[in-house]
Design a protein around this motif. Structure first.
Motif, short mmCIF file in Angstrom:
data_model
loop_
_atom_site.label_atom_id
_atom_site.label_comp_id
_atom_site.label_asym_id
_atom_site.label_seq_id
_atom_site.Cartn_x
_atom_site.Cartn_y
_atom_site.Cartn_z
N MET A 1 -42.28 17.11 45.11
CA MET A 1 -41.94 16.20 46.19
C MET A 1 -40.52 15.67 46.01
N ASP A 2 -40.12 15.26 44.80
CA ASP A 2 -38.78 14.73 44.56
C ASP A 2 -37.71 15.79 44.80
N GLU A 3 -38.01 17.08 44.47
CA GLU A 3 -37.04 18.14 44.69
C GLU A 3 -36.77 18.31 46.18
N SER A 4 -37.80 18.19 46.99
CA SER A 4 -37.66 18.32 48.44
C SER A 4 -36.77 17.20 48.99
N ILE A 5 -36.98 15.99 48.51
CA ILE A 5 -36.15 14.85 48.93
C ILE A 5 -34.71 15.06 48.48
N ASP A 6 -34.52 15.53 47.24
CA ASP A 6 -33.17 15.80 46.74
C ASP A 6 -32.45 16.82 47.61
N ARG A 7 -33.14 17.92 47.97
CA ARG A 7 -32.52 18.96 48.80
C ARG A 7 -32.15 18.40 50.17
N THR A 8 -33.04 17.60 50.74
CA THR A 8 -32.77 17.02 52.06
C THR A 8 -31.55 16.11 52.01
N LEU A 9 -31.49 15.24 50.99
CA LEU A 9 -30.36 14.31 50.89
C LEU A 9 -29.06 15.04 50.56
N ASP A 10 -29.12 16.11 49.76
CA ASP A 10 -27.92 16.87 49.43
C ASP A 10 -27.34 17.56 50.65
N ALA A 11 -28.18 17.87 51.63
CA ALA A 11 -27.71 18.58 52.83
C ALA A 11 -27.13 17.64 53.88
N VAL A 12 -27.27 16.33 53.70
CA VAL A 12 -26.80 15.37 54.70
C VAL A 12 -25.28 15.38 54.81
N GLY A 13 -24.58 15.45 53.69
CA GLY A 13 -23.11 15.41 53.71
C GLY A 13 -22.49 16.46 54.61
N PRO A 14 -22.80 17.75 54.41
CA PRO A 14 -22.24 18.78 55.28
C PRO A 14 -22.63 18.59 56.75
N ARG A 15 -23.85 18.09 56.98
CA ARG A 15 -24.29 17.85 58.36
C ARG A 15 -23.45 16.75 59.00
N LEU A 16 -23.17 15.68 58.24
CA LEU A 16 -22.34 14.59 58.75
C LEU A 16 -20.95 15.10 59.12
N LYS A 17 -20.38 15.93 58.25
CA LYS A 17 -19.04 16.45 58.52
C LYS A 17 -19.06 17.35 59.76
N ARG A 18 -20.08 18.20 59.88
CA ARG A 18 -20.18 19.10 61.02
C ARG A 18 -20.30 18.30 62.32
N LEU A 19 -21.12 17.25 62.33
CA LEU A 19 -21.27 16.41 63.52
C LEU A 19 -19.95 15.76 63.91
N ARG A 20 -19.24 15.26 62.91
CA ARG A 20 -17.97 14.58 63.20
C ARG A 20 -16.95 15.57 63.77
N LEU A 21 -16.87 16.75 63.18
CA LEU A 21 -15.91 17.75 63.66
C LEU A 21 -16.29 18.27 65.04
N GLN A 22 -17.58 18.46 65.29
CA GLN A 22 -18.03 18.91 66.61
C GLN A 22 -17.67 17.91 67.69
N ARG A 23 -17.69 16.64 67.34
CA ARG A 23 -17.38 15.60 68.33
C ARG A 23 -15.91 15.22 68.32
N ASP A 24 -15.13 15.90 67.47
CA ASP A 24 -13.68 15.69 67.41
C ASP A 24 -13.33 14.21 67.16
N VAL A 25 -13.98 13.64 66.12
CA VAL A 25 -13.78 12.24 65.75
C VAL A 25 -13.13 12.20 64.37
N THR A 26 -12.16 11.31 64.19
CA THR A 26 -11.52 11.17 62.89
C THR A 26 -12.35 10.24 62.00
N LEU A 27 -12.12 10.32 60.71
CA LEU A 27 -12.80 9.40 59.79
C LEU A 27 -12.45 7.95 60.12
N ALA A 28 -11.19 7.71 60.48
CA ALA A 28 -10.76 6.35 60.81
C ALA A 28 -11.50 5.83 62.05
#
Length: 196
Positions: A1-28
């Protein structure tokens, strides 16, 4: 169960970046909208920091997605019904809103910023369509008509008429679409006029 949570949380970063780039939004810009510092956002996207619920909530709100979509949570409920967004190769996203056999089907479309001189690829098919603009500017080419629809405006038409939807250079557009079988139309009721 903990491994599944770890994998899910580890995948959030790339997803956040992809969403931001798709919406053409800067970090600022994202930092200003969410109240999360640019350095924290950068570390979250790079996977150097795990997100907290206090960070995920404003990010989900900023991107217009649910928490489940943001973290790609495992599906629950009836496995025959999958109302997850469908990303397309052109950068658009289709979100099914209904899944029932027959009858009118509802979808939310999110189209990326377009080009005002884009050459429409007109299509026809059986059915009837009703489109309602939520945000942005929708270009609808309907036969020989080239229409610009703003938030709050709607169009309905027989889909045997050659048609095409697109965003303008003003930015992305979000719209709802109700699609029914040929001859099946959305029924609009208006309050009766009062007698004076």
């Amino acid at each position: 169960m903990d491994e599944s949570i770890d994998r899910t949380l580890d995948a959030v970063g790339p997803r956040l970046k992809r969403l931001r780039l798709q919406r053409d939004v800067t970090l600022a810009d994202l930092a200003a909208e969410t109240g999360i510092s640019t350095s924290t956002l950068s570390r979250l996207e790079a996977g150097l920091r795990r997100p907290t619920l206090e960070q995920l909530l404003p990010l989900a709100r900023a991107y217009g997605v649910t928490l489940d979509e943001l973290v790609d949570a495992p599906q629950t409920g009836d496995p025959r019904i999958n109302l997850r967004p469908i990303p397309r190769s052109d950068g658009s996203v289709i979100l099914p809103l209904t899944r029932r056999p027959g009858g009118i089907q509802a979808y939310k479309f999110v189209l990326p910023t377009g080009s005002d001189d884009a050459e429409p690829d007109l299509r026809t098919h059986e059915g009837y369509d009703w489109a309602y603009v939520l945000n942005g500017t929708l270009r609808l080419v309907l036969g020989e008509h080239d229409l610009i629809l703003k938030p709050g405006e709607a169009a309905e038409f027989d889909t045997r008429t050659p048609h095409w939807f697109g965003a303008t250079s003003a930015g992305p557009v979000e719209f709802l679409s109700l699609i029914g079988k040929q001859g099946e139309r959305a029924h609009v009721r208006a309050a009766p006029a009062t007698l004076s």
